[in-house]
Design a protein around this motif. Sequence first.
Motif, PDB file in Angstrom:
ATOM      1  N   ILE A 221       0.835  -1.212   0.000  1.00  7.79           N
ATOM      2  CA  ILE A 221       0.000   0.000   0.000  1.00  7.79           C
ATOM      3  C   ILE A 221       0.865   1.256   0.000  1.00  7.79           C
ATOM      4  CG2 ILE A 221      -1.819   1.282   1.185  1.00  7.79           C
ATOM      5  CD1 ILE A 221      -2.747  -1.344   2.423  1.00  7.79           C
ATOM      6  N   GLY A 222       1.810   1.293   0.912  1.00 11.60           N
ATOM      7  CA  GLY A 222       2.656   2.466   1.024  1.00 11.60           C
ATOM      8  C   GLY A 222       2.501   3.149   2.368  1.00 11.60           C
ATOM      9  N   LYS A 223       3.313   4.159   2.592  1.00 15.16           N
ATOM     10  CA  LYS A 223       3.296   4.872   3.865  1.00 15.16           C
ATOM     11  C   LYS A 223       1.944   5.552   4.063  1.00 15.16           C
ATOM     12  CE  LYS A 223       6.426   7.581   6.714  1.00 15.16           C
ATOM     13  NZ  LYS A 223       7.726   8.289   6.761  1.00 15.16           N
ATOM     14  N   GLY A 224       1.458   5.467   5.306  1.00 11.07           N
ATOM     15  CA  GLY A 224       0.162   6.055   5.614  1.00 11.07           C
ATOM     16  C   GLY A 224      -0.999   5.101   5.394  1.00 11.07           C
ATOM     17  N   PHE A 225      -0.701   3.802   5.308  1.00 15.62           N
ATOM     18  CA  PHE A 225      -1.795   2.837   5.133  1.00 15.62           C
ATOM     19  C   PHE A 225      -2.621   2.740   6.411  1.00 15.62           C
ATOM     20  CE2 PHE A 225       1.542   0.243   7.010  1.00 15.62           C
ATOM     21  CZ  PHE A 225       0.861  -0.617   7.861  1.00 15.62           C
ATOM     22  N   ILE A 226      -3.845   2.189   6.290  1.00 15.21           N
ATOM     23  CA  ILE A 226      -4.766   2.062   7.421  1.00 15.21           C
ATOM     24  C   ILE A 226      -4.683   0.636   7.957  1.00 15.21           C
ATOM     25  CG2 ILE A 226      -7.162   2.247   8.182  1.00 15.21           C
ATOM     26  CD1 ILE A 226      -7.600   4.175   5.824  1.00 15.21           C
ATOM     27  N   MET A 227      -4.316   0.484   9.200  1.00 12.21           N
ATOM     28  CA  MET A 227      -4.128  -0.815   9.829  1.00 12.21           C
ATOM     29  C   MET A 227      -5.409  -1.281  10.510  1.00 12.21           C
ATOM     30  SD  MET A 227      -1.983  -3.280  10.741  1.00 12.21           S
ATOM     31  CE  MET A 227      -1.955  -4.578  11.986  1.00 12.21           C
ATOM     32  N   GLN A 228      -5.939  -2.428  10.063  1.00 18.74           N
ATOM     33  CA  GLN A 228      -7.121  -3.024  10.688  1.00 18.74           C
ATOM     34  C   GLN A 228      -6.687  -4.276  11.447  1.00 18.74           C
ATOM     35  OE1 GLN A 228      -8.504  -6.199   9.714  1.00 18.74           O
ATOM     36  NE2 GLN A 228     -10.036  -6.093  11.336  1.00 18.74           N
ATOM     37  N   GLN A 229      -7.207  -4.424  12.640  1.00 17.21           N
ATOM     38  CA  GLN A 229      -6.962  -5.631  13.421  1.00 17.21           C
ATOM     39  C   GLN A 229      -8.143  -5.877  14.344  1.00 17.21           C
ATOM     40  OE1 GLN A 229      -3.548  -5.099  15.961  1.00 17.21           O
ATOM     41  NE2 GLN A 229      -4.413  -3.345  17.038  1.00 17.21           N
ATOM     42  N   GLY A 230      -8.235  -7.094  14.866  1.00 16.73           N
ATOM     43  CA  GLY A 230      -9.338  -7.444  15.741  1.00 16.73           C
ATOM     44  C   GLY A 230      -9.169  -6.878  17.136  1.00 16.73           C
ATOM     45  N   ASN A 231     -10.066  -7.300  18.042  1.00 13.09           N
ATOM     46  CA  ASN A 231     -10.058  -6.785  19.409  1.00 13.09           C
ATOM     47  C   ASN A 231      -9.667  -7.843  20.433  1.00 13.09           C
ATOM     48  OD1 ASN A 231     -11.099  -3.870  19.425  1.00 13.09           O
ATOM     49  ND2 ASN A 231     -12.578  -4.901  18.106  1.00 13.09           N
ATOM     50  N   ASP A 232      -8.916  -8.834  19.979  1.00 16.92           N
ATOM     51  CA  ASP A 232      -8.419  -9.825  20.912  1.00 16.92           C
ATOM     52  C   ASP A 232      -7.497  -9.140  21.932  1.00 16.92           C
ATOM     53  OD1 ASP A 232      -6.349 -12.112  21.706  1.00 16.92           O
ATOM     54  OD2 ASP A 232      -8.194 -13.071  21.029  1.00 16.92           O
ATOM     55  N   GLN A 233      -7.337  -9.753  23.099  1.00 17.18           N
ATOM     56  CA  GLN A 233      -6.536  -9.143  24.159  1.00 17.18           C
ATOM     57  C   GLN A 233      -5.096  -8.897  23.719  1.00 17.18           C
ATOM     58  OE1 GLN A 233      -6.858 -11.536  27.677  1.00 17.18           O
ATOM     59  NE2 GLN A 233      -8.934 -10.844  28.145  1.00 17.18           N
ATOM     60  N   LYS A 234      -4.552  -9.797  22.922  1.00 14.82           N
ATOM     61  CA  LYS A 234      -3.173  -9.597  22.462  1.00 14.82           C
ATOM     62  C   LYS A 234      -3.080  -8.425  21.492  1.00 14.82           C
ATOM     63  CE  LYS A 234      -3.838 -13.340  19.120  1.00 14.82           C
ATOM     64  NZ  LYS A 234      -5.050 -13.904  19.770  1.00 14.82           N
ATOM     65  N   HIS A 235      -4.169  -8.156  20.758  1.00 15.70           N
ATOM     66  CA  HIS A 235      -4.176  -7.017  19.837  1.00 15.70           C
ATOM     67  C   HIS A 235      -4.266  -5.694  20.585  1.00 15.70           C
ATOM     68  CE1 HIS A 235      -6.134  -9.975  16.758  1.00 15.70           C
ATOM     69  NE2 HIS A 235      -4.829 -10.165  16.879  1.00 15.70           N
TER      70      HIS A 235
END
Length: 333
Positions: A221-235
């Motif tokens: 994608i490049g610099k400034g991409f949007i990071m999506q991740q779940g809501n697990d405790q480790k996340h």
Amino acid sequence: MIALRNEGFSIREIAKKLHLKRSTVSDAIKMFCETGSNKYRVRSGRPRVTLKSEDQSLVLIRKRNRKLTAPKIQVQNNRSHEQSVSVSTVQRRLRSAGLWGRVAVRKPLLRHGNKQKCLKWAMEHRNWTIDDWKKVLWTDESKFEVFGNRRRVYVRRSSSEKMHPDCVTPTVKHGGGSVMVWGCFSYSGVGHLHRVQGILNKEGYHSILQRHAIPSGLEIIGKGFIMQQGNDQKHTSKFCTNYLRAKQRAGDLFIMEWPPQSPDLNPIELLWDELDRMIRQNTPTSEDSLFSILQTAWREIPLSRLENLALRMPRLVRKLISVKGGFFDEKTV
């Protein structure tokens, strides 16, 4: 037959000429002589065991508990009615009402608060453009079994009730599977597919962020991409959150706030389903062969498939708003 009979042919001769049984010819001529027509008479048939009100009662029992089997519905019905009905009668009445036995869809348990958060997320992203969605790096972990076998739950529902809460089997995130992988993708391509050894904790996930997630996002994608991740405790641990916030302050990425209990919103779930089907076609025999198949299948995912998953996000957001943050069939969006 009638024409030949009028011409003087015998029943035996007519049957031989038309290749029919003599009894068939005889019965047809007899019926014509009695009624003057070759159409079958209207027959009353066997009287129905249930009245219309009793049919509605069977449907009502099903609506009160959609996971009841036909034998259990029969028992409840026979307790309150003098006229007993059979299981096959119950099945016929429910089918005639458009209610069929189907496997319950497995969905995460959604409480009222979860629905409100999902709806809030959808409202915040309803005006996003396609270019905005192209910048998102979708990430997730998934477990795959060498010999998959998932128990199915049957429910009785109409064709439009697939996502009804009573027709869904709630699930919670738990262990299972022989190989666990972490993967990511975007509109522009797939990122790293990492095999997770042992139990994934916050330290292990921090390593994934450093070595796989952020490098993949910057690469595809490049610099400034949007990071999506779940809501697990480790996340959501402070260790990982502080690291991502530092990267956000540096301008490498932007963190997307993600609603809880919402894997159906993440398009990577559809890729996991595709990988699982491909695994079943190749029949892995060990964990190592399973991961090898996963790597090959991951690299072979066509770019057009990834583009379509990103392009469907505006439709998914509108659908989520229409169901007010509740259940929906993501495969039809």
